[in-house]
Scaffold this motif. Structure first.
Motif, PDB file in Angstrom:
ATOM      1  N   ARG A   1      37.088  -8.569   9.275  1.00 21.98           N
ATOM      2  CA  ARG A   1      36.993  -7.117   9.420  1.00 21.98           C
ATOM      3  C   ARG A   1      37.938  -6.401   8.456  1.00 21.98           C
ATOM      4  O   ARG A   1      37.600  -5.356   7.894  1.00 21.98           O
ATOM      5  CB  ARG A   1      37.307  -6.714  10.860  1.00 21.98           C
ATOM      6  N   ALA A   2      39.123  -6.985   8.259  1.00 22.35           N
ATOM      7  CA  ALA A   2      40.071  -6.380   7.320  1.00 22.35           C
ATOM      8  C   ALA A   2      39.514  -6.417   5.896  1.00 22.35           C
ATOM      9  O   ALA A   2      39.675  -5.451   5.126  1.00 22.35           O
ATOM     10  CB  ALA A   2      41.413  -7.095   7.394  1.00 22.35           C
ATOM     11  N   ARG A   3      38.857  -7.514   5.533  1.00 21.91           N
ATOM     12  CA  ARG A   3      38.237  -7.608   4.206  1.00 21.91           C
ATOM     13  C   ARG A   3      37.139  -6.564   4.047  1.00 21.91           C
ATOM     14  O   ARG A   3      37.039  -5.902   3.005  1.00 21.91           O
ATOM     15  CB  ARG A   3      37.646  -9.005   3.991  1.00 21.91           C
ATOM     16  N   VAL A   4      36.320  -6.421   5.085  1.00 21.84           N
ATOM     17  CA  VAL A   4      35.246  -5.434   5.019  1.00 21.84           C
ATOM     18  C   VAL A   4      35.814  -4.025   4.906  1.00 21.84           C
ATOM     19  O   VAL A   4      35.348  -3.213   4.091  1.00 21.84           O
ATOM     20  CB  VAL A   4      34.324  -5.562   6.252  1.00 21.84           C
ATOM     21  N   ASP A   5      36.831  -3.727   5.700  1.00 23.42           N
ATOM     22  CA  ASP A   5      37.449  -2.402   5.645  1.00 23.42           C
ATOM     23  C   ASP A   5      38.034  -2.130   4.259  1.00 23.42           C
ATOM     24  O   ASP A   5      37.898  -1.016   3.720  1.00 23.42           O
ATOM     25  CB  ASP A   5      38.540  -2.271   6.708  1.00 23.42           C
ATOM     26  N   ALA A   6      38.695  -3.138   3.691  1.00 19.99           N
ATOM     27  CA  ALA A   6      39.286  -2.965   2.362  1.00 19.99           C
ATOM     28  C   ALA A   6      38.210  -2.753   1.308  1.00 19.99           C
ATOM     29  O   ALA A   6      38.370  -1.929   0.397  1.00 19.99           O
ATOM     30  CB  ALA A   6      40.150  -4.184   2.013  1.00 19.99           C
ATOM     31  N   ALA A   7      37.104  -3.485   1.434  1.00 20.38           N
ATOM     32  CA  ALA A   7      36.003  -3.337   0.481  1.00 20.38           C
ATOM     33  C   ALA A   7      35.371  -1.954   0.604  1.00 20.38           C
ATOM     34  O   ALA A   7      35.015  -1.328  -0.402  1.00 20.38           O
ATOM     35  CB  ALA A   7      34.962  -4.426   0.707  1.00 20.38           C
ATOM     36  N   CYS A   8      35.240  -1.473   1.825  1.00 19.99           N
ATOM     37  CA  CYS A   8      34.707  -0.123   2.022  1.00 19.99           C
ATOM     38  C   CYS A   8      35.628   0.919   1.395  1.00 19.99           C
ATOM     39  O   CYS A   8      35.168   1.840   0.697  1.00 19.99           O
ATOM     40  CB  CYS A   8      34.527   0.168   3.509  1.00 19.99           C
ATOM     41  N   ALA A   9      36.925   0.774   1.640  1.00 24.33           N
ATOM     42  CA  ALA A   9      37.880   1.726   1.083  1.00 24.33           C
ATOM     43  C   ALA A   9      37.842   1.718  -0.448  1.00 24.33           C
ATOM     44  O   ALA A   9      37.875   2.769  -1.091  1.00 24.33           O
ATOM     45  CB  ALA A   9      39.286   1.403   1.582  1.00 24.33           C
ATOM     46  N   ALA A  10      37.742   0.513  -1.028  1.00 17.11           N
ATOM     47  CA  ALA A  10      37.712   0.403  -2.485  1.00 17.11           C
ATOM     48  C   ALA A  10      36.461   1.034  -3.086  1.00 17.11           C
ATOM     49  O   ALA A  10      36.475   1.464  -4.243  1.00 17.11           O
ATOM     50  CB  ALA A  10      37.787  -1.076  -2.892  1.00 17.11           C
ATOM     51  N   SER A  11      35.396   1.088  -2.285  1.00 13.86           N
ATOM     52  CA  SER A  11      34.131   1.648  -2.762  1.00 13.86           C
ATOM     53  C   SER A  11      33.937   3.094  -2.346  1.00 13.86           C
ATOM     54  O   SER A  11      32.866   3.667  -2.590  1.00 13.86           O
ATOM     55  CB  SER A  11      32.960   0.808  -2.236  1.00 13.86           C
ATOM     56  N   GLY A  12      34.938   3.655  -1.678  1.00  8.76           N
ATOM     57  CA  GLY A  12      34.818   5.032  -1.227  1.00  8.76           C
ATOM     58  C   GLY A  12      33.857   5.207  -0.074  1.00  8.76           C
ATOM     59  O   GLY A  12      33.305   6.295   0.138  1.00  8.76           O
ATOM     60  N   ARG A  13      33.676   4.145   0.698  1.00  3.47           N
ATOM     61  CA  ARG A  13      32.759   4.201   1.840  1.00  3.47           C
ATOM     62  C   ARG A  13      33.566   4.276   3.128  1.00  3.47           C
ATOM     63  O   ARG A  13      34.680   3.738   3.213  1.00  3.47           O
ATOM     64  CB  ARG A  13      31.850   2.967   1.855  1.00  3.47           C
TER      65      ARG A  13
END
Length: 251
Positions: A19-31
């Motif tokens: 979940r932390a990886r997904v959250d970080a990926a979302c943040a990096a993509s502006g999602r």
């Protein structure tokens, strides 16, 4: 602590890391956080371990209600049928993410709310026949072979839009989006190109205005090794197995 308690704690830690990886990926993509669901790919994982993972997830969701519960994904109908009774009391939302033979449709439909692997008009028609009288339509995803690899299941990219439109018009089914298994390559740009192609396909189908296509928003793409690439290209659902359950035993 008991062995089961230890195992549940390990699975809880791994789920939190995913979940932390997904959250970080979302943040990096502006999602926004929460825009990507996690599906547990449970191929070869016995029902007891799947139960522990679901219990760990339920505890996490109870502690943080902003989290969406994980989904469960089975590749094989025989595993789906074998594990289903043992997990029924937990009422997981289960998807079939592997190929479905026509003679196994009835067995699969008892346990799943979504079939992610629709890759032919014949399978779509068989599902429609079985689902027309259901209280609610069955969610289906069109599986697309974006990489063109012969070992990959899915309709060729060039034929996918036409299949999606046909599926969307069938009674008893709801076209919910698209699924793919990404290119097996260490080249993130090459993998990402396939995911970008699926996102473009999805957008084209949504813009088409064809009957039944308005809700085809799901992009099921990305797994344990490349979920960040998938999220960057618009994934709304990532399928993780080894990141939670460890490496799958080799035959």
């Amino acid at each position: 602590m008991t062995e089961a308690t230890d195992a549940r704690a390990l699975l809880a830690d791994r789920l939190a890391a995913v979940r932390a990886r997904v959250d970080a990926a979302c943040a990096a993509s502006g999602r926004p956080r929460g825009s990507v669901r996690v599906l547990l790919a449970t191929k070869t994982v016995d029902a007891a371990r799947v139960r522990l993972a679901l219990e760990a997830d339920r505890a996490a969701v109870d502690a943080d209600p902003s989290l969406a519960p994980v989904l469960v994904g089975e590749n094989r109908v025989q595993e789906l049928v074998a594990k289903g009774p043992d997990l029924a009391d937990l009422a997981p939302t289960t998807h079939l993410i592997g190929p479905l033979q026509s003679n196994k449709v009835n067995a699969a439909l008892r346990w799943v709310s979504c079939v992610e692997s629709v890759a032919s008009p014949d399978l779509a028609a068989r599902l429609s026949d079985r689902c027309t009288d259901r209280p609610a339509p069955l969610d289906v995803l069109v599986q697309v072979n974006v990489s063109g690899e012969e070992t990959k299941h899915g309709v060729p990219l060039g034929d996918a839009a036409a299949l999606a439109v046909d599926v969307a018009a069938l009674p008893g089914l709801r076209l919910a989006g698209f699924m793919t298994v990404g290119l097996r390559s260490p080249d993130a740009d090459a993998v990402g190109a396939g995911y970008a192609a699926l996102a473009a396909l999805r957008d084209d189908v949504l813009r088409s205005g064809e009957p039944g296509t308005a809700e085809a928003r799901t992009l099921s793409m990305g797994m344990s090794g490349d979920l960040e690439v998938a999220v960057a290209h618009g994934a709304t659902l990532v399928r993780v197995g080894s990141a939670v359950f460890g490496a799958r035993p080799q035959p």
